[in-house]
Scaffold this active site. Structure first.
Site, PDB file in Angstrom:
ATOM      1  N   ASP A 236       6.449  -5.403   2.934  1.00 56.37           N
ATOM      2  CA  ASP A 236       5.922  -4.071   2.709  1.00 56.37           C
ATOM      3  C   ASP A 236       4.427  -4.249   2.442  1.00 56.37           C
ATOM      4  OD1 ASP A 236       5.792  -1.272   1.849  1.00 56.37           O
ATOM      5  OD2 ASP A 236       5.681  -2.093  -0.181  1.00 56.37           O
ATOM      6  N   ARG A 237       3.647  -3.170   2.557  1.00 54.25           N
ATOM      7  CA  ARG A 237       2.209  -3.305   2.322  1.00 54.25           C
ATOM      8  C   ARG A 237       1.812  -2.806   0.930  1.00 54.25           C
ATOM      9  NH1 ARG A 237      -2.358  -0.030   5.636  1.00 54.25           N
ATOM     10  NH2 ARG A 237      -2.156   1.287   3.777  1.00 54.25           N
ATOM     11  N   ASP A 238       1.793  -1.479   0.755  1.00 54.94           N
ATOM     12  CA  ASP A 238       1.272  -0.881  -0.477  1.00 54.94           C
ATOM     13  C   ASP A 238       2.223  -1.129  -1.643  1.00 54.94           C
ATOM     14  OD1 ASP A 238      -0.705   0.075   1.234  1.00 54.94           O
ATOM     15  OD2 ASP A 238       0.343   1.961   1.571  1.00 54.94           O
TER      16      ASP A 238
ATOM     17  N   TYR B 138      -1.969   6.905  -1.255  1.00 54.97           N
ATOM     18  CA  TYR B 138      -2.352   6.879   0.164  1.00 54.97           C
ATOM     19  C   TYR B 138      -3.586   5.999   0.418  1.00 54.97           C
ATOM     20  CZ  TYR B 138       0.920  10.754   0.343  1.00 54.97           C
ATOM     21  OH  TYR B 138       2.052  11.530   0.229  1.00 54.97           O
TER      22      TYR B 138
ATOM     23  N   GLN C 131       3.439   4.917   6.567  1.00 58.05           N
ATOM     24  CA  GLN C 131       2.099   5.486   6.384  1.00 58.05           C
ATOM     25  C   GLN C 131       2.103   6.970   6.739  1.00 58.05           C
ATOM     26  OE1 GLN C 131      -0.632   3.963   5.029  1.00 58.05           O
ATOM     27  NE2 GLN C 131       0.787   2.298   4.553  1.00 58.05           N
ATOM     28  N   SER C 132       2.842   7.752   5.939  1.00 60.16           N
ATOM     29  CA  SER C 132       2.936   9.192   6.220  1.00 60.16           C
ATOM     30  C   SER C 132       1.617   9.917   5.989  1.00 60.16           C
ATOM     31  CB  SER C 132       4.026   9.841   5.355  1.00 60.16           C
ATOM     32  OG  SER C 132       3.648   9.857   3.988  1.00 60.16           O
TER      33      SER C 132
ATOM     34  N   CYS D 272      11.864   4.853  12.652  1.00 60.84           N
ATOM     35  CA  CYS D 272      11.022   3.758  12.153  1.00 60.84           C
ATOM     36  C   CYS D 272      10.751   3.832  10.655  1.00 60.84           C
ATOM     37  CB  CYS D 272       9.703   3.685  12.922  1.00 60.84           C
ATOM     38  SG  CYS D 272       8.776   5.223  13.065  1.00 60.84           S
ATOM     39  N   ARG D 273      10.757   5.025  10.066  1.00 61.29           N
ATOM     40  CA  ARG D 273      10.408   5.119   8.641  1.00 61.29           C
ATOM     41  C   ARG D 273      11.490   4.472   7.782  1.00 61.29           C
ATOM     42  NH1 ARG D 273       7.113   7.788   5.061  1.00 61.29           N
ATOM     43  NH2 ARG D 273       8.065   8.168   3.034  1.00 61.29           N
ATOM     44  N   LYS D 274      11.069   3.502   6.950  1.00 61.32           N
ATOM     45  CA  LYS D 274      12.028   2.890   6.033  1.00 61.32           C
ATOM     46  C   LYS D 274      12.622   3.957   5.122  1.00 61.32           C
ATOM     47  CE  LYS D 274       8.686   0.237   4.681  1.00 61.32           C
ATOM     48  NZ  LYS D 274       7.851  -0.704   3.888  1.00 61.32           N
TER      49      LYS D 274
END
Length: 195
Positions: A21-23, A32, A65-66, A112-114
């Site tokens: 995961d990134r953030d 964001y 990344q919504s 695609c969205r986890k």
């Protein structure tokens, strides 16, 4: 030192690739994050990446990344932020191989969205690596559910995962931060080789 076999030693021995995961996992999760001045790398990331390189495990990122769909920033800004993460470890000769991003809103119904597994499926096809040969690291329940649905080993980061039975889903392993994992992995593999 404890010489007992680690309960996940067999799973560890099968790992051929890593998805982060990134953030909240690589960088501090300000709301964001997308501006370069938002980038604050979490301690232990460079050490983790050095271990991955030493172990010859490719590292990719899977990130929701919504903020893109919400209009807070565009895809190019997200790419610049990702490039800045790689720039932070480039002097050490390290890099994240690939970034998978879901730009959609939570209610978009995308695959695609986890916790959906689309990003992991893309990576699996890209590298030709089976689901049970991946390990996924993340700080959110959606990361852990994504890994579980896909059939990957899951590692939860942070105290929220430390109370068994209270979380909606439990990871296979809980650590404080990425930098904690290499020592656990090395000890588990070393102990299993003595059996």
């Amino acid at each position: 030192m404890d010489d007992a076999p680690h309960p996940l030693a067999d799973r560890f021995s099968r790992i051929r690739a890593i998805a982060l995961d990134r953030d909240g996992t690589i960088n501090v999760d300000v709301k964001y994050p997308h501006r370069l001045e938002d980038l604050q790398i979490i301690d232990g990331f460079a050490e983790f990446m050095a271990w991955a390189a030493e172990t010859k495990l490719p590292v990719s990122v899977i990130t929701n990344q919504s903020g893109i769909a919400r209009g807070y920033y565009d895809v190019e800004a997200a790419h610049r932020f990702n490039a800045a993460i790689n720039a932070s470890i480039a002097p050490l000769g390290l890099r994240i191989e690939h970034f998978e991003m879901c730009p959609h809103l939570p209610d978009a119904g995308c695959t695609c969205r986890k916790p959906a597994t689309g990003m992991l499926e893309n990576l699996s096809a890209r590298y030709g690596i089976a689901p049970n040969e991946w390990v996924v690291f993340g700080d959110q329940y959606s990361d852990i559910e994504c890994a579980s649905r896909f059939g990957a080993l899951s590692v939860g980061l942070g105290a929220k995962f430390a109370a068994p039975g209270l979380a909606p889903i439990s990871p296979d392993l809980v650590i404080g931060a990425l930098g904690d994992f290499p020592a656990i992995y090395r000890q588990a593999i070393a102990n299993s080789s003595r059996i």
